[in-house]
Design a protein around this motif. Structure first.
Motif, PDB file in Angstrom:
ATOM      1  N   GLU A  62       0.812  -1.214   0.000  1.00 18.53           N
ATOM      2  CA  GLU A  62       0.000   0.000   0.000  1.00 18.53           C
ATOM      3  C   GLU A  62       0.847   1.266   0.000  1.00 18.53           C
ATOM      4  N   THR A  65       2.351   1.562  -3.677  1.00 18.47           N
ATOM      5  CA  THR A  65       1.376   1.677  -4.768  1.00 18.47           C
ATOM      6  C   THR A  65       0.023   2.100  -4.192  1.00 18.47           C
ATOM      7  N   VAL A  68      -3.373   0.701  -5.349  1.00 19.55           N
ATOM      8  CA  VAL A  68      -3.579  -0.742  -5.199  1.00 19.55           C
ATOM      9  C   VAL A  68      -4.208  -1.018  -3.838  1.00 19.55           C
ATOM     10  N   ALA A  91      -3.270  -8.508  -3.735  1.00 18.03           N
ATOM     11  CA  ALA A  91      -3.353  -7.092  -4.080  1.00 18.03           C
ATOM     12  C   ALA A  91      -3.825  -6.960  -5.521  1.00 18.03           C
ATOM     13  N   VAL A  93      -5.366  -3.639  -8.478  1.00 16.16           N
ATOM     14  CA  VAL A  93      -5.644  -2.226  -8.726  1.00 16.16           C
ATOM     15  C   VAL A  93      -7.056  -1.956  -8.209  1.00 16.16           C
ATOM     16  N   THR A  94      -7.196  -0.940  -7.385  1.00  9.67           N
ATOM     17  CA  THR A  94      -8.448  -0.664  -6.686  1.00  9.67           C
ATOM     18  C   THR A  94      -9.652  -0.608  -7.627  1.00  9.67           C
ATOM     19  N   LEU A 110      -2.612  -8.832  -8.739  1.00 16.25           N
ATOM     20  CA  LEU A 110      -1.237  -8.529  -9.126  1.00 16.25           C
ATOM     21  C   LEU A 110      -0.218  -9.404  -8.396  1.00 16.25           C
TER      22      LEU A 110
END
Length: 193
Positions: A62, A65, A68, A91, A93-94, A110
């Motif tokens: 966090e 990135t 993410v 994790a 991409v949000t 990811l």
């Protein structure tokens, strides 16, 4: 799943749904995972070193990135293979995952980090090392607090033995190493007693 018909996959998903509902009512934390036609009820019994080690990786993901999201112990279901897992940490991409979804599609993930359990190390070291590349997980990090080792597995590709990670790099607690788009400092990791 390997060699399963669409009807068999659908039936497997029904069994998983019923067993998952049952697991929610058990006293301890239980989750359902599948591997090649087998449904497993897995006890979720993280101890303090387990949880601390997962937190160390989550915080670094966090921090490096901000776009993410890193989550612990969340269902991951592959629509391609039908496999279901509950990683210690994953994790994505949000914006790539519906925040209200019941499960995460592993093809949006990811990285997965698993902290090897004292009671069932084979699940992380063998079963998930076999399943995650087939599910499309690009980077799989195995953290083993039993002996202070770390394995970084990446580049899933088809080959004569199926889809497998083509790169594996061994590390030790205390190392700083790259994995995917991150660089992890493991100096704070805790070994099991």
């Amino acid at each position: 799943m390997n060699g399963m018909s669409p009807d068999e996959v659908a039936r497997m998903r029904e069994v998983v749904a019923h067993l998952s509902e049952y697991a929610e009512h058990l006293e301890k934390g239980w989750k359902v995972e599948t591997t090649d036609g087998e449904v497993k009820l897995v006890a979720m019994s993280p101890n303090l070193p387990h949880g601390t080690n997962a937190r160390i990786f989550r915080e670094q993901i966090e921090a490096q990135t901000p776009h993410v999201t890193a989550v612990n112990d969340t269902d991951m279901t592959d629509p391609v293979t039908g496999l279901e897992k509950v990683p210690d940490l994953m994790a994505f991409v949000t914006g790539d995952v519906d925040p209200q979804a019941d499960s995460v599609d592993p093809r949006a993930v990811l990285i997965v980090v698993e902290i090897v359990s004292k009671t069932n190390p084979k699940n992380d070291l063998v079963t998930k090392l076999y399943d995650y590349p087939r599910m499309g997980v690009p980077v799989y990090v195995i953290v083993d607090p039993r002996d202070g080792t770390i394995g970084v597995h990446s580049d899933p590709k088809p080959g004569p033995d199926g889809i497998r990670y083509r790169h594996s790099v061994p590390c030790m607690f205390g190392d700083t190493f790259p994995a995917g788009q991150w660089t992890f400092d493991t100096s704070g990791l805790i070994r099991y007693r």
